[in-house]
Design an enzyme around this catalytic site. Sequence first.
Site, mmCIF file in Angstrom:
data_model
loop_
_atom_site.group_PDB
_atom_site.id
_atom_site.type_symbol
_atom_site.label_atom_id
_atom_site.label_comp_id
_atom_site.label_asym_id
_atom_site.label_seq_id
_atom_site.Cartn_x
_atom_site.Cartn_y
_atom_site.Cartn_z
ATOM 1 N N CYS A 87 3.437 31.736 62.052
ATOM 2 C CA CYS A 87 2.383 30.791 61.635
ATOM 3 C C CYS A 87 2.988 29.725 60.732
ATOM 4 O O CYS A 87 2.386 29.309 59.740
ATOM 5 C CB CYS A 87 1.242 31.526 60.932
ATOM 6 S SG CYS A 87 1.748 32.503 59.515
ATOM 7 N N CYS A 129 5.222 43.891 63.865
ATOM 8 C CA CYS A 129 4.545 43.546 62.601
ATOM 9 C C CYS A 129 3.059 43.394 62.936
ATOM 10 O O CYS A 129 2.587 42.287 63.221
ATOM 11 C CB CYS A 129 5.112 42.271 62.009
ATOM 12 S SG CYS A 129 6.897 42.311 61.742
#
Length: 553
Positions: A413, A284
């Site tokens: 995150c 990604c």
Amino acid sequence: AKGKRSPSKGASVELSSDGEVEEGSWEMEEEEDGSSEEMVDDYGASSDEEEELLPIEKAALKQKSDRGDLSEDDSEEEEVAEETSRQKTGQEEGESADLQLNLDIDEQFKLPTDEQMEKENILSPLDLHVIHQRIKGNVEVLQDFGAKREEGRTRQEYLALLRRDMAAYYSYSDFLLKMLMDIFPLPELINFLEANEVPRPITIRTNTLKTRRRDLAQALINRGVNLDPLGKWSKTGLVIYDSSVPIGATPEYLAGHYMLQGASSLLPVMALAPQENERILDMCCAPGGKTSYIAQLMKNTGMILANDSNAERLRSVVGNLHRLGVTNAIVSNCDGRQFPKVRSYLLRGFDRVLLDAPCSGTGVISKDPAIKTNKDEKDILRCAHLQKELLLSAIDSVNATSETGGYVVYCTCSITVEENEWVVDYALKKRNVRLVPTGLDFGKEGFTRFKDRRFHPSLKSTRRFYPHTHNMDGFFIAKFKKFSNAIPKVQKGEESAADAANSSAGPETVTEPQPKKKKLEGSKIAQEQQQQRPQPALKKRHSLQGQKRPLKA
């Protein structure tokens, strides 16, 4: 006028050699009735009065004469000044008493009554200062609940009020606050919420393919940029305090000498530690910051497959790779979950894989405050299910027999346990992998237990980063080492448990269709069904089969 002296019409003023006025040069005016006045001295007191004065008063008069004559106005001003000073001291004493009362009130924190809470609800603009003081007092009571609690009140009542006040003061949803209160202790939770209200410092990464950090720093300083090295742990990072020019439009930026990148985004690539002439997969990759950092560490050798499922985001990847001078990257637009199914040498047998999985973003609230209210439990579970699929696909794409690699780095995150430790523990059970140290000297250890869940003890080697402790975005990093390419078989008991876990993962759970049965098994089942049918139905079927034309060979 009475008490005043003036020179007579014919008199003249004569000064002695010493500069003093000679006696007899002044005459006193007499009143109309001819009565003589009493002699008045220079200080406004008669001789009789002077005789009545005490010695102390006479000494005071002499001191006044040394300083100069003081008029009645000066004495009045002194009296006024004394009165005002007394008033001020009284006010200060009152204020200190009020402050002491406030301190006493803070020490004796009490829960507000239902009537007080109703009044607060009626008031449209909430008094944030009062709410903030109440949060502080509530946290102090909860830290020493046995000694400071109010009689007849439970801990749940204090926690409910604290959650309500924090939701009003910091504008969080009730679900997210409950989740954060499970992760952090109360004092640390307040620090985390306060840190999310402040933006993180701007950081850039030097592109060593084109320049050195020292030369880049000097060039930016000459353009009016105030900067410093990011830290001892990074050899390429710079932190920007302020700038007289836009950082994203300098000639150095356009020439590809640096990349605007958060400090936490450097850590996964450092944990991956790519070597020269390796085959790397960035599953990604958008917007390309980590991909270009990998190419920088590999010195444009080997091969990097930069993949992302969103074609629109790949435009920024291509632009950044061209600007930064990366020449060993291949950009692809595929679903990361399909990589192991593609029988191609290009998409299999990687030495290392970096998976920066899509997540809920609870670690970057300072960048996107909308996360405070628009995330719920379904979003968290949906992300967790997708992350499990991507992580298994990333592990299957790695070659365990690689001489230099066989590593997978998983990062998000987010700070939720469902998206981090839970996913890593799931991968440890499903594939032949083990956790290894990330190689990062700082960061907090991952959870090995959370509420009623118990994770693998090796999760201590994972790392968590928080905005209130490390001054960077919230991040989670785990590093796997694959020791076998074989996929372990799942037993029946584990299979049922896995199915239950997947069913709880939310509405987005995807089940693969079962393969069709063989023709022989189908014919056997048909024969058994025919034997179980009644006789009249069999006769009709035989007659219909006889009417059909014979099949050609």
